[in-house]
Write a protein that holds these residues in place. Structure first.
Motif, PDB file in Angstrom:
ATOM      1  N   VAL A 287     -22.383   9.017  14.674  1.00 42.28           N
ATOM      2  CA  VAL A 287     -21.537  10.030  14.689  1.00 42.28           C
ATOM      3  C   VAL A 287     -21.185  10.548  13.525  1.00 42.28           C
ATOM      4  O   VAL A 287     -20.855   9.782  12.602  1.00 42.28           O
ATOM      5  N   GLU A 288     -21.737  11.872  12.977  1.00 38.82           N
ATOM      6  CA  GLU A 288     -21.838  11.996  11.754  1.00 38.82           C
ATOM      7  C   GLU A 288     -20.742  13.060  11.166  1.00 38.82           C
ATOM      8  O   GLU A 288     -20.899  13.947  11.889  1.00 38.82           O
ATOM      9  N   ALA A 289     -20.144  12.530  10.360  1.00 37.97           N
ATOM     10  CA  ALA A 289     -19.101  13.454   9.658  1.00 37.97           C
ATOM     11  C   ALA A 289     -18.240  13.934  10.796  1.00 37.97           C
ATOM     12  O   ALA A 289     -18.265  15.353  10.738  1.00 37.97           O
ATOM     13  N   PRO A 290     -17.482  13.320  11.381  1.00 35.86           N
ATOM     14  CA  PRO A 290     -16.589  13.969  12.465  1.00 35.86           C
ATOM     15  C   PRO A 290     -15.489  14.904  11.972  1.00 35.86           C
ATOM     16  O   PRO A 290     -15.425  15.782  12.644  1.00 35.86           O
ATOM     17  N   GLY A 291     -15.161  14.680  10.800  1.00 42.47           N
ATOM     18  CA  GLY A 291     -14.052  15.581  10.154  1.00 42.47           C
ATOM     19  C   GLY A 291     -14.647  17.026   9.969  1.00 42.47           C
ATOM     20  O   GLY A 291     -13.883  17.908  10.242  1.00 42.47           O
ATOM     21  N   VAL A 292     -15.751  16.990   9.490  1.00 40.43           N
ATOM     22  CA  VAL A 292     -16.636  18.178   9.166  1.00 40.43           C
ATOM     23  C   VAL A 292     -16.854  18.856  10.354  1.00 40.43           C
ATOM     24  O   VAL A 292     -16.962  20.166  10.442  1.00 40.43           O
ATOM     25  N   LEU A 293     -17.280  18.094  11.174  1.00 42.44           N
ATOM     26  CA  LEU A 293     -17.682  18.747  12.684  1.00 42.44           C
ATOM     27  C   LEU A 293     -16.558  19.194  13.277  1.00 42.44           C
ATOM     28  O   LEU A 293     -16.668  20.357  13.828  1.00 42.44           O
ATOM     29  N   GLN A 294     -15.380  18.814  13.421  1.00 49.67           N
ATOM     30  CA  GLN A 294     -14.225  19.348  13.900  1.00 49.67           C
ATOM     31  C   GLN A 294     -14.045  20.630  13.260  1.00 49.67           C
ATOM     32  O   GLN A 294     -13.334  21.572  13.901  1.00 49.67           O
ATOM     33  N   GLN A 295     -14.173  20.818  11.910  1.00 51.04           N
ATOM     34  CA  GLN A 295     -13.767  22.070  11.156  1.00 51.04           C
ATOM     35  C   GLN A 295     -14.959  23.347  11.402  1.00 51.04           C
ATOM     36  O   GLN A 295     -14.429  24.428  11.693  1.00 51.04           O
ATOM     37  N   ARG A 296     -16.060  22.637  11.749  1.00 54.70           N
ATOM     38  CA  ARG A 296     -17.067  23.796  11.942  1.00 54.70           C
ATOM     39  C   ARG A 296     -17.568  24.076  13.006  1.00 54.70           C
ATOM     40  O   ARG A 296     -18.133  25.169  13.324  1.00 54.70           O
ATOM     41  N   GLN A 297     -17.489  23.172  14.158  1.00 51.04           N
ATOM     42  CA  GLN A 297     -17.835  23.404  15.376  1.00 51.04           C
ATOM     43  C   GLN A 297     -16.849  23.293  16.584  1.00 51.04           C
ATOM     44  O   GLN A 297     -15.992  22.487  16.582  1.00 51.04           O
ATOM     45  N   SER A 298     -17.285  24.092  17.552  1.00 43.57           N
ATOM     46  CA  SER A 298     -16.502  23.792  18.762  1.00 43.57           C
ATOM     47  C   SER A 298     -17.437  23.704  20.079  1.00 43.57           C
ATOM     48  O   SER A 298     -18.516  24.546  20.088  1.00 43.57           O
ATOM     49  N   VAL A 299     -16.835  23.404  21.355  1.00 41.70           N
ATOM     50  CA  VAL A 299     -17.774  23.309  22.319  1.00 41.70           C
ATOM     51  C   VAL A 299     -17.532  24.611  23.248  1.00 41.70           C
ATOM     52  O   VAL A 299     -16.516  25.048  23.132  1.00 41.70           O
ATOM     53  N   PRO A 300     -18.574  25.339  23.615  1.00 40.91           N
ATOM     54  CA  PRO A 300     -18.474  26.589  24.232  1.00 40.91           C
ATOM     55  C   PRO A 300     -17.734  26.234  25.690  1.00 40.91           C
ATOM     56  O   PRO A 300     -17.855  25.318  26.296  1.00 40.91           O
ATOM     57  N   GLU A 301     -16.771  27.244  25.877  1.00 38.71           N
ATOM     58  CA  GLU A 301     -16.154  27.160  27.175  1.00 38.71           C
ATOM     59  C   GLU A 301     -16.782  26.837  28.364  1.00 38.71           C
ATOM     60  O   GLU A 301     -16.502  26.383  29.251  1.00 38.71           O
ATOM     61  N   GLU A 302     -18.379  27.625  28.344  1.00 36.82           N
ATOM     62  CA  GLU A 302     -18.902  27.521  29.670  1.00 36.82           C
ATOM     63  C   GLU A 302     -19.493  25.833  29.936  1.00 36.82           C
ATOM     64  O   GLU A 302     -19.560  25.438  30.772  1.00 36.82           O
ATOM     65  N   MET A 303     -19.541  25.254  28.657  1.00 37.02           N
ATOM     66  CA  MET A 303     -19.774  23.804  28.874  1.00 37.02           C
ATOM     67  C   MET A 303     -18.696  22.828  29.365  1.00 37.02           C
ATOM     68  O   MET A 303     -19.022  22.154  29.745  1.00 37.02           O
ATOM     69  N   VAL A 304     -17.763  23.285  28.694  1.00 36.19           N
ATOM     70  CA  VAL A 304     -16.458  22.735  29.122  1.00 36.19           C
ATOM     71  C   VAL A 304     -16.093  23.273  30.704  1.00 36.19           C
ATOM     72  O   VAL A 304     -15.881  21.875  31.576  1.00 36.19           O
ATOM     73  N   GLU A 305     -16.273  24.031  31.040  1.00 39.08           N
ATOM     74  CA  GLU A 305     -16.159  24.409  32.387  1.00 39.08           C
ATOM     75  C   GLU A 305     -17.168  23.621  33.364  1.00 39.08           C
ATOM     76  O   GLU A 305     -16.837  23.125  34.364  1.00 39.08           O
ATOM     77  N   MET A 306     -18.538  23.445  32.760  1.00 45.82           N
ATOM     78  CA  MET A 306     -19.389  22.741  33.431  1.00 45.82           C
ATOM     79  C   MET A 306     -19.138  21.389  33.751  1.00 45.82           C
ATOM     80  O   MET A 306     -19.219  20.774  34.612  1.00 45.82           O
ATOM     81  N   CYS A 307     -18.484  20.790  32.546  1.00 45.94           N
ATOM     82  CA  CYS A 307     -18.120  19.381  32.832  1.00 45.94           C
ATOM     83  C   CYS A 307     -16.954  19.217  33.908  1.00 45.94           C
ATOM     84  O   CYS A 307     -17.091  18.163  34.716  1.00 45.94           O
ATOM     85  N   LYS A 308     -16.171  19.983  33.719  1.00 47.02           N
ATOM     86  CA  LYS A 308     -14.981  19.930  34.678  1.00 47.02           C
ATOM     87  C   LYS A 308     -15.335  19.910  36.113  1.00 47.02           C
ATOM     88  O   LYS A 308     -15.033  19.298  36.965  1.00 47.02           O
ATOM     89  N   ARG A 309     -16.417  20.936  36.285  1.00 49.64           N
ATOM     90  CA  ARG A 309     -16.825  21.005  37.690  1.00 49.64           C
ATOM     91  C   ARG A 309     -17.557  19.816  38.174  1.00 49.64           C
ATOM     92  O   ARG A 309     -17.514  19.507  39.507  1.00 49.64           O
ATOM     93  N   GLN A 310     -18.141  19.045  37.415  1.00 48.11           N
ATOM     94  CA  GLN A 310     -18.650  17.640  37.697  1.00 48.11           C
ATOM     95  C   GLN A 310     -17.651  16.390  37.570  1.00 48.11           C
ATOM     96  O   GLN A 310     -18.132  15.438  37.677  1.00 48.11           O
ATOM     97  N   GLY A 311     -16.277  16.829  37.189  1.00 50.05           N
ATOM     98  CA  GLY A 311     -15.164  15.590  36.951  1.00 50.05           C
ATOM     99  C   GLY A 311     -15.605  14.950  35.538  1.00 50.05           C
ATOM    100  O   GLY A 311     -15.088  13.946  35.786  1.00 50.05           O
ATOM    101  N   ILE A 312     -16.305  15.576  34.591  1.00 50.75           N
ATOM    102  CA  ILE A 312     -16.457  14.891  33.439  1.00 50.75           C
ATOM    103  C   ILE A 312     -15.370  15.123  32.622  1.00 50.75           C
ATOM    104  O   ILE A 312     -15.274  16.577  32.188  1.00 50.75           O
TER     105      ILE A 312
END
Length: 337
Positions: A287-312
């Motif tokens: 897990v590399e530089a999680p603080g920097v990761l939080q500042q620079r990146q976010s998960v696309p909403e499409e991926m979040v919705e895909m996980c929700k449909r699978q109960g993840i």
């Protein structure tokens, strides 16, 4: 002159590739350009890649046969290998095939992890942190043979580790929030990480680093050879410009030392490239530089919705809870102490 791009798509077997009567000059490994290295043939573990230059003879008097030997410790124990494959190097239609005596492998030059040098002449990086990983083989329930790389068998947790790194704020720098099943190591941004992988068993492995190429620094003996009919393992140190690559071989009763800079914030897998080993959990997570990761990146909403449909679940620690409450995770599998 011909550039051959040789790729191992294997999930278990090693390959030796030769064109008798021809030398090969390696110029690239795993997508990284190297200083030219002349060899008699290539040895590829699962997932490894090479480019090599082969210079054709100036005469078309003969055709030649290339040889591929496929082998692995697993299939050897079952009497199924080595498997031999051949094909024609055609200089001229109808020309006779030249017969070339086959010397034993120990009299041929094969590429070694420490023999190659990187083309851009990067010196070994100075080290900020060392991580030592030792493979441990043990018998689990139902007499299953298992091997760990980190402290436990790697198993997916309820919340994907990337989502935990993005959603846990400052706690994302604490490896405990990911769950012991992930074998998570949290790396500081831009630290140079020295990774040593120890293999105290007879079986060879290849390991693949996601997110990074790594410098191959050295290899050497590890474990007890006294019960095996094998030659002593030599200590070998790379030259002034160690090769960078993403898939490395760790031979039986050897260790390998590699190095990389943590300059790619994210969640990166390090796993054995033998498919059944990866499936059984021979892996760790960086897990590399999680603080920097939080500042620079976010998960696309499409991926979040895909996980929700699978109960993840997409937030929280490895169990989907807050803080260090990991209730709900299945128990981690540890080797006997």
């Amino acid at each position: 002159r011909y550039r051959l791009r040789v790729i191992s798509m294997s999930v278990n077997n090693w390959f030796k590739f030769r064109i008798p009567g021809h030398k090969m000059t390696i110029i690239e490994a795993d997508g990284v350009e190297s200083m030219p290295l002349e060899v008699d043939g290539l040895i590829l573990g699962p997932g490894q890649r090479y480019s090599a230059i082969v210079t054709a003879h100036d005469s078309a008097q003969f055709n030649y046969i290339y040889n591929v030997t496929s082998y692995s410790q697993t299939l050897f124990s079952q009497g199924l290998i080595p498997l031999m494959y051949t094909g024609l190097i055609n200089y001229r239609d109808g020309a006779p095939v030249k017969t070339i005596p086959a010397p034993s492998d120990e009299h041929l030059v094969w590429p070694e992890e420490t023999a190659m040098q990187v083309a851009d002449k990067q010196a070994p990086l100075p080290v900020d942190r060392q991580i030592e990983l030792t493979m441990k083989k043990f018998t689990h329930t139902h007499h299953q043979h298992q091997t760990t790389l980190g402290n436990t068998l790697y198993k997916p947790v309820l919340v994907p580790t990337l989502y935990t790194a993005l959603s846990m704020g400052d706690l994302a720098t604490n490896s405990s929030v990911y769950g012991p099943q992930t074998n998570a190591y949290v790396l500081k941004h831009l630290d140079v990480v020295d990774v040593v992988i120890n293999n105290p068993e007879l079986e060879d492995h290849t390991f693949h680093f996601h997110g990074h190429n790594v410098q191959v620094i050295e290899t050497g003996p590890y474990g007890n050879l006294s019960t095996e009919n094998r030659e002593p393992v030599a200590h070998k140190v790379s030259g002034p410009w160690p090769m960078w690559r993403d898939t490395i071989q760790v031979h039986g009763f050897e260790y390998i030392r590699v190095r990389f800079r943590a300059d790619n914030p994210g969640v990166w897998f390090l796993h054995c490239h033998l498919a059944w080993h990866e499936y059984n959990g021979v892996a760790v997570v960086f897990v590399e530089a999680p603080g920097v990761l939080q500042q620079r990146q976010s998960v696309p909403e499409e991926m979040v919705e895909m996980c929700k449909r699978q109960g993840i679940p997409t937030q929280g620690n490895g169990a989907g809870n807050q803080g260090f409450d990991l209730s709900g995770l299945p128990p981690a599998v540890y080797p006997p102490s």
